[in-house]
Design a protein around this motif. Structure first.
Motif, PDB file in Angstrom:
ATOM      1  N   ILE A 178      45.174  44.847  47.674  1.00 35.97           N
ATOM      2  CA  ILE A 178      43.903  44.669  46.981  1.00 35.97           C
ATOM      3  C   ILE A 178      42.979  43.938  47.944  1.00 35.97           C
ATOM      4  CG2 ILE A 178      44.882  44.648  44.656  1.00 35.97           C
ATOM      5  CD1 ILE A 178      44.638  41.585  44.716  1.00 35.97           C
ATOM      6  N   THR A 179      41.685  43.959  47.678  1.00 42.92           N
ATOM      7  CA  THR A 179      40.734  43.225  48.512  1.00 42.92           C
ATOM      8  C   THR A 179      40.576  41.817  47.949  1.00 42.92           C
ATOM      9  OG1 THR A 179      39.557  45.263  49.013  1.00 42.92           O
ATOM     10  CG2 THR A 179      38.403  43.199  49.461  1.00 42.92           C
ATOM     11  N   THR A 180      40.718  40.854  48.818  1.00 46.21           N
ATOM     12  CA  THR A 180      40.529  39.457  48.438  1.00 46.21           C
ATOM     13  C   THR A 180      39.421  38.884  49.317  1.00 46.21           C
ATOM     14  OG1 THR A 180      42.836  39.226  47.789  1.00 46.21           O
ATOM     15  CG2 THR A 180      41.640  37.196  48.238  1.00 46.21           C
TER      16      THR A 180
ATOM     17  N   TRP B 100      38.384  31.451  46.698  1.00 51.70           N
ATOM     18  CA  TRP B 100      38.909  32.802  46.902  1.00 51.70           C
ATOM     19  C   TRP B 100      38.848  33.554  45.577  1.00 51.70           C
ATOM     20  CZ3 TRP B 100      43.240  34.729  44.386  1.00 51.70           C
ATOM     21  CH2 TRP B 100      44.084  33.807  43.777  1.00 51.70           C
ATOM     22  N   LYS B 101      38.769  34.884  45.687  1.00 50.53           N
ATOM     23  CA  LYS B 101      38.824  35.731  44.491  1.00 50.53           C
ATOM     24  C   LYS B 101      39.309  37.109  44.896  1.00 50.53           C
ATOM     25  CE  LYS B 101      34.114  37.604  44.359  1.00 50.53           C
ATOM     26  NZ  LYS B 101      32.976  37.846  43.494  1.00 50.53           N
TER      27      LYS B 101
ATOM     28  N   GLY C  34      37.436  47.719  41.425  1.00 53.53           N
ATOM     29  CA  GLY C  34      35.981  47.648  41.456  1.00 53.53           C
ATOM     30  C   GLY C  34      35.408  46.503  40.644  1.00 53.53           C
ATOM     31  N   GLU C  35      36.260  45.694  40.034  1.00 55.06           N
ATOM     32  CA  GLU C  35      35.806  44.604  39.173  1.00 55.06           C
ATOM     33  C   GLU C  35      36.016  43.264  39.879  1.00 55.06           C
ATOM     34  OE1 GLU C  35      37.228  43.254  34.916  1.00 55.06           O
ATOM     35  OE2 GLU C  35      36.899  45.420  35.010  1.00 55.06           O
TER      36      GLU C  35
END
Length: 141
Positions: A85-87, A100-101, A106-107
């Motif tokens: 996943i993209t972090t 960080w998130k 897409g959410e």
């Protein structure tokens, strides 16, 4: 009498298991021997690891630096990974606050702040260093 002894033994067992669930990590560590998957958030059985080879700076101005990285959920018992996943990692330069998130399907999720004493804060420094190298020094080594 035997009933009380059983209760005491169960109490000791439960007390030890509760204490063991409070184990935490005080230093950044890698999930792999090649030191490419840096764990920045962890629990007892699983954690989140950043693929350092994918770290790039996506925003950099006098106020903020934002880094994008592919991250994986890592499972310690089975030594497996799920993802990526993209972090995103964000440093507020003036206040020296770090966040960080994850971005899932897409959410955008909420930003989580690193505390000063967390190993995640130490991991951020490694991720930032790799992002600078990957963004500005690619091909120059």
């Amino acid at each position: 009498m035997m009933k009380w002894i059983k209760r005491i033994i169960w109490g000791l067992i439960l007390g030890v298991s509760v204490m063991m669930s409070q184990i935490s990590c005080n230093a950044a560590f890698y999930f792999d021997d090649a030191k490419n998957y840096l764990v920045y958030d962890t629990g007892n059985h699983a954690g989140q690891a950043a693929d350092l080879s994918s770290a790039v700076i996506v925003k950099n101005n006098p106020d903020v630096m934002v880094i994008a990285v592919l991250s994986y959920e890592v499972w310690y018992n089975s030594h497996t990974m799920e993802g990526p996943i993209t972090t995103y990692f964000m440093k507020m330069k003036k206040s020296q606050c770090y966040y960080w998130k994850d971005k899932l399907d897409g959410e955008d999720n909420e930003w989580f702040e690193f505390t000063d004493d967390s190993f995640s804060r130490e991991a951020y420094d490694v991720i930032e260093s790799k992002a600078i190298d990957n963004t500005y020094n690619k091909g120059n080594s």
